[in-house]
Structures are given as C-alpha cells and as structure tokens.
Scaffold this motif. Structure first.
Motif, PDB file in Angstrom:
ATOM      1  N   ILE A  58       0.875  -1.174   0.000  1.00  0.00           N
ATOM      2  CA  ILE A  58       0.000   0.000   0.000  1.00  0.00           C
ATOM      3  C   ILE A  58       0.905   1.214   0.000  1.00  0.00           C
ATOM      4  O   ILE A  58       1.826   1.310   0.802  1.00  0.00           O
ATOM      5  N   GLU A  59       0.636   2.126  -0.936  1.00  0.00           N
ATOM      6  CA  GLU A  59       1.425   3.363  -0.971  1.00  0.00           C
ATOM      7  C   GLU A  59       0.538   4.522  -1.406  1.00  0.00           C
ATOM      8  O   GLU A  59      -0.499   4.334  -2.041  1.00  0.00           O
TER       9      GLU A  59
ATOM     10  N   LEU B   7      -4.337   6.631  -2.565  1.00  0.00           N
ATOM     11  CA  LEU B   7      -3.787   5.363  -2.098  1.00  0.00           C
ATOM     12  C   LEU B   7      -3.875   4.314  -3.201  1.00  0.00           C
ATOM     13  O   LEU B   7      -4.882   4.228  -3.920  1.00  0.00           O
ATOM     14  N   HIS B   8      -2.817   3.523  -3.332  1.00  0.00           N
ATOM     15  CA  HIS B   8      -2.780   2.402  -4.268  1.00  0.00           C
ATOM     16  C   HIS B   8      -2.357   1.165  -3.483  1.00  0.00           C
ATOM     17  O   HIS B   8      -1.481   1.249  -2.613  1.00  0.00           O
ATOM     18  N   GLY B   9      -2.970   0.046  -3.778  1.00  0.00           N
ATOM     19  CA  GLY B   9      -2.624  -1.191  -3.094  1.00  0.00           C
ATOM     20  C   GLY B   9      -2.648  -2.375  -4.025  1.00  0.00           C
ATOM     21  O   GLY B   9      -3.440  -2.413  -4.967  1.00  0.00           O
ATOM     22  N   ILE B  10      -1.765  -3.322  -3.748  1.00  0.00           N
ATOM     23  CA  ILE B  10      -1.716  -4.556  -4.528  1.00  0.00           C
ATOM     24  C   ILE B  10      -2.114  -5.710  -3.621  1.00  0.00           C
ATOM     25  O   ILE B  10      -1.588  -5.864  -2.519  1.00  0.00           O
TER      26      ILE B  10
ATOM     27  N   GLU C  85      -8.223  10.479  -3.125  1.00  0.00           N
ATOM     28  CA  GLU C  85      -7.283  11.225  -2.288  1.00  0.00           C
ATOM     29  C   GLU C  85      -7.870  11.511  -0.914  1.00  0.00           C
ATOM     30  O   GLU C  85      -9.070  11.686  -0.751  1.00  0.00           O
ATOM     31  N   GLY C  86      -6.991  11.498   0.060  1.00  0.00           N
ATOM     32  CA  GLY C  86      -7.384  11.778   1.434  1.00  0.00           C
ATOM     33  C   GLY C  86      -7.966  10.580   2.172  1.00  0.00           C
ATOM     34  O   GLY C  86      -8.386  10.713   3.317  1.00  0.00           O
ATOM     35  N   ALA C  87      -7.998   9.421   1.557  1.00  0.00           N
ATOM     36  CA  ALA C  87      -8.561   8.229   2.201  1.00  0.00           C
ATOM     37  C   ALA C  87      -7.636   7.746   3.314  1.00  0.00           C
ATOM     38  O   ALA C  87      -6.424   7.915   3.260  1.00  0.00           O
ATOM     39  N   ASP C  88      -8.229   7.153   4.313  1.00  0.00           N
ATOM     40  CA  ASP C  88      -7.514   6.613   5.462  1.00  0.00           C
ATOM     41  C   ASP C  88      -6.892   5.261   5.084  1.00  0.00           C
ATOM     42  O   ASP C  88      -7.568   4.402   4.513  1.00  0.00           O
ATOM     43  N   GLU C  89      -5.605   5.062   5.395  1.00  0.00           N
ATOM     44  CA  GLU C  89      -4.899   3.840   5.007  1.00  0.00           C
ATOM     45  C   GLU C  89      -5.488   2.589   5.655  1.00  0.00           C
ATOM     46  O   GLU C  89      -5.572   1.536   5.020  1.00  0.00           O
ATOM     47  N   GLU C  90      -5.927   2.689   6.905  1.00  0.00           N
ATOM     48  CA  GLU C  90      -6.509   1.529   7.590  1.00  0.00           C
ATOM     49  C   GLU C  90      -7.832   1.116   6.930  1.00  0.00           C
ATOM     50  O   GLU C  90      -8.086  -0.065   6.702  1.00  0.00           O
ATOM     51  N   LYS C  91      -8.656   2.092   6.589  1.00  0.00           N
ATOM     52  CA  LYS C  91      -9.917   1.787   5.893  1.00  0.00           C
ATOM     53  C   LYS C  91      -9.651   1.217   4.509  1.00  0.00           C
ATOM     54  O   LYS C  91     -10.351   0.321   4.044  1.00  0.00           O
ATOM     55  N   PHE C  92      -8.625   1.741   3.846  1.00  0.00           N
ATOM     56  CA  PHE C  92      -8.260   1.231   2.519  1.00  0.00           C
ATOM     57  C   PHE C  92      -7.848  -0.233   2.606  1.00  0.00           C
ATOM     58  O   PHE C  92      -8.233  -1.046   1.773  1.00  0.00           O
ATOM     59  N   GLN C  93      -7.074  -0.583   3.628  1.00  0.00           N
ATOM     60  CA  GLN C  93      -6.672  -1.982   3.826  1.00  0.00           C
ATOM     61  C   GLN C  93      -7.908  -2.854   4.010  1.00  0.00           C
ATOM     62  O   GLN C  93      -7.994  -3.942   3.441  1.00  0.00           O
ATOM     63  N   GLN C  94      -8.874  -2.398   4.789  1.00  0.00           N
ATOM     64  CA  GLN C  94     -10.119  -3.154   4.985  1.00  0.00           C
ATOM     65  C   GLN C  94     -10.871  -3.309   3.664  1.00  0.00           C
ATOM     66  O   GLN C  94     -11.426  -4.368   3.381  1.00  0.00           O
ATOM     67  N   MET C  95     -10.882  -2.250   2.854  1.00  0.00           N
ATOM     68  CA  MET C  95     -11.550  -2.311   1.551  1.00  0.00           C
ATOM     69  C   MET C  95     -10.841  -3.312   0.632  1.00  0.00           C
ATOM     70  O   MET C  95     -11.493  -4.052  -0.104  1.00  0.00           O
TER      71      MET C  95
END
Length: 149
Positions: free
Chosen positions: A48-49, A56-59, A89-99
């Motif tokens: 996640i970066e 945020l981008h995640g693989i 933009e501005g998204a929370d990294e923890e929520k992104f991980q859950q998504m």
C-alpha cells in the motif's frame, strides 16, 4: 446519465494472473456423490502506498486452490491472481486496507471464477468447474480471528 458523480471511491486499476497449475485425470467431467470437493482461499496485501496527489494504491494477491478427489485427487487447480486498486485522495490507510480485504477479494474472486469456468470448460470434454459464491466478509472475519489467536 453521467456516472462520474456515482463512482465508488475504491476502484480496480488492473489485474493479472501470476500463476496457474492444473492437474486433470478426468477424461469426462463427471462429479458423483463420492467426489469430495475442497476449496482453499488465501490472500495477502502486498503493498500500500500513497502517490503525490494523496491517492492510495494497493496490490492484493489472491490464491485459490481447488481439488476434486475420488479415492485419489483426480483434479487440482491452483490459480494466483493479483489486483491493483486505488482509493480517492485523502482516504484513510486503515480503511483502505479493509476495503482491499473485502472489496478487493470480492473483485479478484469474481475474475478468478470466470477464468476457472473458461479454463475448465476447455480442459474437460464436457462440463466445467464453477466455484461457489463465498461470503468474503465472513472469510475476512475468520482470517482476522486466526491472526489474533
């Protein structure tokens, strides 16, 4: 209607199949009541970066292992698929991980299901393997419970 205002914050950028292994001892695809079916699912958030714009981008990697057994394993398929996802933009990294672990798995599982149907329809003289629908929320909940214990 212009759908630009209706787009979800979470989007798939792209996906790729990184591995497929197939073992097939069926001449004619015929699953009887004696056939044991096994489905294993594992996933891993690889990265996640956040980019310069704050997006945020995640693989995410998803691995599916299927086995059909009648005394011995007659059919086995392993498929590994990766997907790249983004969040506004501005998204929370923890929520992104859950998504990633809910929406991302759901998306990749659907892509894998279609690929497996197509692949097995060509591997067998008749029939195809169709993966069952899964409750990704329950899967994710169990994975997190296993991590805690």
């Amino acid at each position: 209607m212009d759908t630009k205002n209706c787009l979800a914050d979470f989007q798939i950028v792209g996906s790729r199949i990184t591995q497929i292994k197939l073992k097939n001892d069926f001449v004619v695809f015929d699953i009887s009541d004696k056939t044991k079916k096994k489905l294993e699912l594992t996933h891993k958030v690889i990265e996640i970066e956040k980019d310069e714009q704050g997006v945020l981008h995640g693989i995410l990697s998803l691995q599916i292992n299927i086995a059909l057994t009648e005394g011995k394993t007659r059919f086995q398929l392993l498929i590994e698929i990766e997907g790249c996802f983004s969040c506004s933009e501005g998204a929370d990294e923890e929520k992104f991980q859950q998504m990633l672990e809910i929406n991302g798995i759901t998306t990749l599982y659907g892509i894998a299901r279609a690929t497996i149907i197509s692949l097995t329809a060509q591997a067998f003289m008749s029939g195809a393997v169709t993966l069952p629908m899964i409750n990704v929320y329950q899967y994710s909940k169990r994975v997190n419970e296993d991590k805690e214990s």
